[in-house]
Design a protein around this motif. Structure first.
Motif, mmCIF file in Angstrom:
data_model
loop_
_atom_site.group_PDB
_atom_site.id
_atom_site.type_symbol
_atom_site.label_atom_id
_atom_site.label_comp_id
_atom_site.label_asym_id
_atom_site.label_seq_id
_atom_site.Cartn_x
_atom_site.Cartn_y
_atom_site.Cartn_z
ATOM 1 N N VAL A 5 7.142 -9.116 -2.739
ATOM 2 C CA VAL A 5 7.634 -9.481 -1.414
ATOM 3 C C VAL A 5 7.470 -8.244 -0.533
ATOM 4 O O VAL A 5 7.755 -7.128 -0.961
ATOM 5 N N LYS A 6 6.937 -8.453 0.676
ATOM 6 C CA LYS A 6 6.616 -7.333 1.552
ATOM 7 C C LYS A 6 6.875 -7.722 2.996
ATOM 8 O O LYS A 6 6.645 -8.855 3.396
ATOM 9 N N LEU A 7 7.376 -6.746 3.776
ATOM 10 C CA LEU A 7 7.551 -6.973 5.202
ATOM 11 C C LEU A 7 6.178 -7.074 5.857
ATOM 12 O O LEU A 7 5.285 -6.292 5.549
ATOM 13 N N CYS A 8 6.030 -8.001 6.751
ATOM 14 C CA CYS A 8 4.777 -8.176 7.494
ATOM 15 C C CYS A 8 4.986 -7.492 8.851
ATOM 16 O O CYS A 8 5.251 -8.136 9.866
ATOM 17 N N HIS A 39 -4.659 -6.090 2.362
ATOM 18 C CA HIS A 39 -3.552 -5.303 2.899
ATOM 19 C C HIS A 39 -3.535 -3.987 2.138
ATOM 20 O O HIS A 39 -3.590 -3.977 0.910
ATOM 21 N N ARG A 40 -3.466 -2.887 2.854
ATOM 22 C CA ARG A 40 -3.423 -1.561 2.222
ATOM 23 C C ARG A 40 -1.987 -1.052 2.240
ATOM 24 O O ARG A 40 -1.322 -1.052 3.264
ATOM 25 N N THR A 41 -1.538 -0.606 1.080
ATOM 26 C CA THR A 41 -0.204 -0.038 0.943
ATOM 27 C C THR A 41 -0.319 1.301 0.225
ATOM 28 O O THR A 41 -1.350 1.601 -0.375
ATOM 29 N N ARG A 42 0.707 2.096 0.304
ATOM 30 C CA ARG A 42 0.630 3.473 -0.198
ATOM 31 C C ARG A 42 0.640 3.558 -1.722
ATOM 32 O O ARG A 42 -0.037 4.366 -2.309
ATOM 33 N N MET A 43 1.437 2.736 -2.384
ATOM 34 C CA MET A 43 1.630 2.868 -3.824
ATOM 35 C C MET A 43 0.982 1.714 -4.600
ATOM 36 O O MET A 43 1.003 0.585 -4.149
ATOM 37 N N TYR A 58 4.668 -12.527 -0.990
ATOM 38 C CA TYR A 58 5.514 -13.321 -0.096
ATOM 39 C C TYR A 58 5.809 -12.460 1.121
ATOM 40 O O TYR A 58 6.341 -11.364 0.998
ATOM 41 N N TRP A 59 5.432 -12.957 2.303
ATOM 42 C CA TRP A 59 5.546 -12.196 3.543
ATOM 43 C C TRP A 59 6.878 -12.452 4.231
ATOM 44 O O TRP A 59 7.273 -13.596 4.434
ATOM 45 N N VAL A 60 7.550 -11.361 4.626
ATOM 46 C CA VAL A 60 8.799 -11.426 5.384
ATOM 47 C C VAL A 60 8.472 -11.150 6.846
ATOM 48 O O VAL A 60 7.914 -10.108 7.180
ATOM 49 N N MET A 61 8.813 -12.106 7.708
ATOM 50 C CA MET A 61 8.611 -11.970 9.153
ATOM 51 C C MET A 61 9.936 -12.264 9.842
ATOM 52 O O MET A 61 10.543 -13.302 9.577
ATOM 53 N N SER A 62 10.359 -11.360 10.696
ATOM 54 C CA SER A 62 11.611 -11.529 11.437
ATOM 55 C C SER A 62 12.780 -11.845 10.508
ATOM 56 O O SER A 62 13.585 -12.721 10.787
ATOM 57 N N GLN A 106 12.285 -1.164 2.721
ATOM 58 C CA GLN A 106 11.052 -0.406 2.924
ATOM 59 C C GLN A 106 10.090 -0.699 1.785
ATOM 60 O O GLN A 106 10.501 -0.967 0.662
ATOM 61 N N GLY A 107 8.812 -0.611 2.091
ATOM 62 C CA GLY A 107 7.797 -0.807 1.058
ATOM 63 C C GLY A 107 7.704 -2.252 0.629
ATOM 64 O O GLY A 107 7.667 -3.157 1.454
ATOM 65 N N TRP A 108 7.687 -2.471 -0.666
ATOM 66 C CA TRP A 108 7.632 -3.822 -1.213
ATOM 67 C C TRP A 108 8.564 -3.900 -2.401
ATOM 68 O O TRP A 108 9.026 -2.890 -2.913
ATOM 69 N N ARG A 109 8.850 -5.099 -2.822
ATOM 70 C CA ARG A 109 9.724 -5.344 -3.965
ATOM 71 C C ARG A 109 9.058 -6.368 -4.873
ATOM 72 O O ARG A 109 8.280 -7.198 -4.425
ATOM 73 N N TYR A 110 9.424 -6.312 -6.153
ATOM 74 C CA TYR A 110 8.992 -7.359 -7.068
ATOM 75 C C TYR A 110 9.848 -8.593 -6.825
ATOM 76 O O TYR A 110 11.002 -8.491 -6.420
ATOM 77 N N LEU A 111 9.280 -9.751 -7.077
ATOM 78 C CA LEU A 111 9.982 -11.017 -6.890
ATOM 79 C C LEU A 111 9.742 -11.871 -8.134
ATOM 80 O O LEU A 111 8.601 -12.234 -8.432
ATOM 81 N N ARG A 112 10.821 -12.152 -8.852
ATOM 82 C CA ARG A 112 10.696 -12.972 -10.060
ATOM 83 C C ARG A 112 10.333 -14.405 -9.677
ATOM 84 O O ARG A 112 10.699 -14.879 -8.602
#
Length: 141
Positions: A5-8, A39-43, A58-62, A106-112
């Motif tokens: 899951v990542k913020l868009c 999508h490019r991410t740092r880690m 999974y994209w998080v918007m607003s 911040q960043g991204w998280r794992y989502l079961r």
């Protein structure tokens, strides 16, 4: 299998994200073919092998998870200054999900798998997505 899951960031709607599909893969000089969204991410995810070819981002918007894209693979990228990145190479299809409120992070998280919001039914109209989003904002779904 696990999802991400990542913020868009900078994108406020699924329609706006759909508009980026055509150009996004080429923003950083990435060339993974024509039919992908990158999508490019740092880690690099430590559990990347559990996502490649089977998980979704999974994209998080607003403040709401509202869609997902299937992760095809992850690729390492090193810029000319020697900084390492992870390119998340995704299928171009964006699948709307039942809206799910998500607090900022911040960043991204794992989502079961069991915590991932279900896909919206195919053939649903824009009104059903808007109604579901409003119900999620109210904390009712």
């Amino acid at each position: 299998m696990i999802h991400m899951v990542k913020l868009c960031v900078g994108v406020s709607s699924v329609e706006e994200l759909e508009g980026y599909r055509e150009e996004r893969a080429h923003w950083w000089g990435a060339d993974y073919g024509e039919d992908v969204h990158v999508h490019r991410t740092r880690m690099m995810p430590k559990r990347g092998d559990e996502m490649e070819g089977q998980g979704s981002i999974y994209w998080v918007m607003s403040g709401t998870i509202c869609c997902r894209q299937r992760i095809l693979r992850l690729a390492s990228y090193t810029d000319p200054e020697g900084k390492n990145y992870c390119d998340i190479i995704m299928a171009p299809e964006i699948v709307r999900t039942v809206p799910y409120t998500k607090r900022p992070f911040q960043g991204w998280r794992y989502l079961r798998i069991e915590d991932a919001p279900p896909d919206m039914e195919a053939g649903g109209n824009d009104n059903s997505a808007e109604i579901a989003a409003e119900l999620a904002r109210m904390g009712l779904i």
